[in-house]
Design a protein around this motif. Structure first.
Motif, short mmCIF file in Angstrom:
data_model
loop_
_atom_site.label_atom_id
_atom_site.label_comp_id
_atom_site.label_asym_id
_atom_site.label_seq_id
_atom_site.Cartn_x
_atom_site.Cartn_y
_atom_site.Cartn_z
N GLU A 2 0.83 -1.20 0.00
CA GLU A 2 0.00 0.00 0.00
C GLU A 2 0.87 1.26 0.00
O GLU A 2 1.86 1.36 0.72
CB GLU A 2 -0.88 0.01 1.26
CG GLU A 2 -1.81 1.21 1.32
CD GLU A 2 -2.65 1.20 2.59
OE1 GLU A 2 -3.38 2.17 2.80
OE2 GLU A 2 -2.55 0.22 3.34
N ASP A 3 0.50 2.22 -0.84
CA ASP A 3 1.22 3.49 -0.88
C ASP A 3 0.63 4.43 0.15
O ASP A 3 -0.48 4.96 -0.01
CB ASP A 3 1.08 4.11 -2.29
CG ASP A 3 1.90 5.38 -2.44
OD1 ASP A 3 2.45 5.84 -1.41
OD2 ASP A 3 2.01 5.88 -3.57
N LYS A 4 1.36 4.67 1.24
CA LYS A 4 0.85 5.48 2.34
C LYS A 4 0.79 6.95 1.99
O LYS A 4 0.25 7.74 2.74
CB LYS A 4 1.73 5.26 3.58
CG LYS A 4 1.67 3.84 4.12
CD LYS A 4 2.50 3.69 5.38
CE LYS A 4 2.41 2.26 5.93
NZ LYS A 4 3.22 2.10 7.17
N CYS A 5 1.37 7.33 0.85
CA CYS A 5 1.36 8.74 0.46
C CYS A 5 0.07 9.13 -0.24
O CYS A 5 -0.22 10.30 -0.41
CB CYS A 5 2.55 9.04 -0.44
SG CYS A 5 4.14 8.90 0.41
N VAL A 6 -0.71 8.13 -0.69
CA VAL A 6 -1.95 8.41 -1.40
C VAL A 6 -3.03 8.80 -0.38
O VAL A 6 -3.32 8.04 0.54
CB VAL A 6 -2.41 7.18 -2.20
CG1 VAL A 6 -3.75 7.46 -2.85
CG2 VAL A 6 -1.36 6.81 -3.24
N PRO A 7 -3.63 10.00 -0.51
CA PRO A 7 -4.64 10.43 0.46
C PRO A 7 -5.89 9.57 0.38
O PRO A 7 -6.28 9.10 -0.69
CB PRO A 7 -4.93 11.88 0.05
CG PRO A 7 -4.55 11.95 -1.40
CD PRO A 7 -3.39 11.01 -1.55
N THR A 8 -6.53 9.38 1.52
CA THR A 8 -7.78 8.62 1.57
C THR A 8 -8.92 9.49 1.07
O THR A 8 -8.78 10.71 0.88
CB THR A 8 -8.07 8.18 3.01
OG1 THR A 8 -8.21 9.36 3.83
CG2 THR A 8 -6.93 7.33 3.57
N ARG A 9 -10.09 8.87 0.86
CA ARG A 9 -11.24 9.62 0.36
C ARG A 9 -11.68 10.71 1.33
O ARG A 9 -12.02 11.82 0.92
CB ARG A 9 -12.41 8.65 0.10
CG ARG A 9 -12.20 7.73 -1.10
CD ARG A 9 -13.44 6.89 -1.35
NE ARG A 9 -13.27 6.03 -2.52
CZ ARG A 9 -13.48 6.41 -3.77
NH1 ARG A 9 -13.87 7.66 -4.00
NH2 ARG A 9 -13.29 5.58 -4.78
N TYR A 10 -11.65 10.40 2.64
CA TYR A 10 -12.09 11.42 3.58
C TYR A 10 -11.07 12.57 3.68
O TYR A 10 -11.45 13.72 3.91
CB TYR A 10 -12.39 10.82 4.96
CG TYR A 10 -11.20 10.39 5.77
CD1 TYR A 10 -10.46 11.31 6.51
CD2 TYR A 10 -10.83 9.05 5.85
CE1 TYR A 10 -9.39 10.93 7.29
CE2 TYR A 10 -9.75 8.65 6.62
CZ TYR A 10 -9.03 9.59 7.33
OH TYR A 10 -7.96 9.19 8.10
N GLU A 11 -9.78 12.27 3.46
CA GLU A 11 -8.78 13.34 3.45
C GLU A 11 -8.99 14.27 2.26
O GLU A 11 -8.82 15.49 2.37
CB GLU A 11 -7.37 12.74 3.42
CG GLU A 11 -6.94 12.10 4.72
CD GLU A 11 -5.60 11.38 4.62
OE1 GLU A 11 -4.88 11.31 5.63
OE2 GLU A 11 -5.29 10.88 3.51
N ILE A 12 -9.36 13.68 1.14
CA ILE A 12 -9.66 14.48 -0.06
C ILE A 12 -10.89 15.34 0.20
O ILE A 12 -10.94 16.52 -0.16
CB ILE A 12 -9.89 13.57 -1.28
CG1 ILE A 12 -8.59 12.84 -1.65
CG2 ILE A 12 -10.40 14.38 -2.47
CD1 ILE A 12 -8.75 11.80 -2.73
N ALA A 13 -11.91 14.76 0.87
CA ALA A 13 -13.12 15.51 1.19
C ALA A 13 -12.80 16.65 2.15
O ALA A 13 -13.31 17.77 1.99
CB ALA A 13 -14.16 14.57 1.81
N VAL A 14 -11.96 16.39 3.15
CA VAL A 14 -11.56 17.44 4.10
C VAL A 14 -10.89 18.59 3.35
O VAL A 14 -11.19 19.76 3.58
CB VAL A 14 -10.59 16.86 5.17
CG1 VAL A 14 -9.92 18.00 5.94
CG2 VAL A 14 -11.34 15.95 6.12
N LYS A 15 -9.98 18.25 2.44
CA LYS A 15 -9.28 19.29 1.68
C LYS A 15 -10.24 20.12 0.84
O LYS A 15 -10.14 21.35 0.79
CB LYS A 15 -8.23 18.63 0.78
CG LYS A 15 -7.41 19.64 -0.02
CD LYS A 15 -6.37 18.95 -0.91
CE LYS A 15 -5.58 19.97 -1.71
NZ LYS A 15 -4.58 19.33 -2.59
N LYS A 16 -11.20 19.45 0.19
CA LYS A 16 -12.16 20.17 -0.64
C LYS A 16 -13.02 21.13 0.19
O LYS A 16 -13.25 22.28 -0.21
CB LYS A 16 -13.08 19.18 -1.37
CG LYS A 16 -12.40 18.43 -2.53
CD LYS A 16 -13.40 17.51 -3.22
CE LYS A 16 -12.76 16.78 -4.40
NZ LYS A 16 -13.74 15.87 -5.05
#
Length: 242
Positions: A2-16
């Motif tokens: 697993e690539d730990k650098c790839v943001p999760t879906r909720y992290e993407i939602a937080v950023k948006k």
């Protein structure tokens, strides 16, 4: 693997959502759309949106009221240009807020290896290590650790002023002329910052500004580590084309 650098879906939602708040698309005090509508807008599941809401609420960006809805919180942004050296007290006052200090701990100790190296002193030379939480209108916005060699202090170290700059200049006759700074993101759990800034999430990220301050004769005077809440402080820099 697993690539730990790839943001999760909720992290993407937080950023948006943060971007929508910071660019004014979502305004302070505004009620957010329903979970169904908002999750469709963001292209995420309701479960993902709830996790994003939990993080945003921990960081103080939103407030959820049971049976009423979710609202954008009032955020006391404190802005500063990176090219300017000013005391935290002055930065807070410029925003029309009242500066304060809590949880003050002053110790006379021998420096760690890193502290001694940063200040160019021996580990045998005693320093004063000062830890404080700075507040704006009573809200914790910054945790700072300052180290100053004991030889600069006349008698007992007493920080009765809000500004360390003022104390150095008015009480010790030392004028801070400039500082060399590094800024980097760190997890809030470092040095227990999440507790000191009332952040519920240990995994939240804060901004660490490490600075070595010099007087007008280029003598290093004190070394500081300032942990800023990224939702309370915003740094910027003016870049000019040559």
């Amino acid at each position: 693997m697993e690539d730990k650098c790839v943001p999760t879906r909720y992290e993407i939602a937080v950023k948006k959502i943060k971007e929508m708040i910071l660019n004014g698309e979502l305004k302070e005090g505004e009620k957010l759309p329903s979970e169904i509508e908002f999750s469709r807008t963001l292209g995420v599941s309701r479960a993902t949106l709830r996790e994003a809401f939990r993080i945003l609420e921990d960081e103080g960006l939103i407030k959820r009221y049971h049976g009423v809805g979710t609202f954008v919180s009032k955020i006391p942004f404190i802005k500063s240009g990176m090219e300017e050296l000013a005391s935290i007290t002055k930065l807070i006052e410029r925003q029309g807020m009242k500066p304060g200090t809590t949880d003050v701990v002053i110790k006379k100790v021998r420096p760690s290896e890193k502290e001694a190296a940063m200040m160019g002193i021996s580990q045998e030379e005693e320093i004063y290590r000062v830890e404080r939480v700075r507040t704006a209108d009573g809200v914790p916005v910054l945790f700072c650790i300052d180290r100053i060699p004991a030889r600069f202090v006349k008698g007992e170290f007493k920080l009765e002023k809000e500004s360390l700059f003022d104390y150095l200049q008015e009480d010790l006759g030392i004028y801070i002329s400039y500082a060399v700074s590094d800024i980097l993101p760190v997890e809030a759990k470092v040095a227990g910052v999440h507790k000191k800034l009332n952040m519920k999430s240990r995994s939240a990220v804060v901004l660490l500004l490490e600075q070595l301050h010099y007087d007008e004769n280029d003598n290093p005077i004190f070394y500081s580590s300032n942990f800023f809440s990224p939702e309370k402080f915003r740094f910027y820099i003016v870049r000019r084309r040559k």
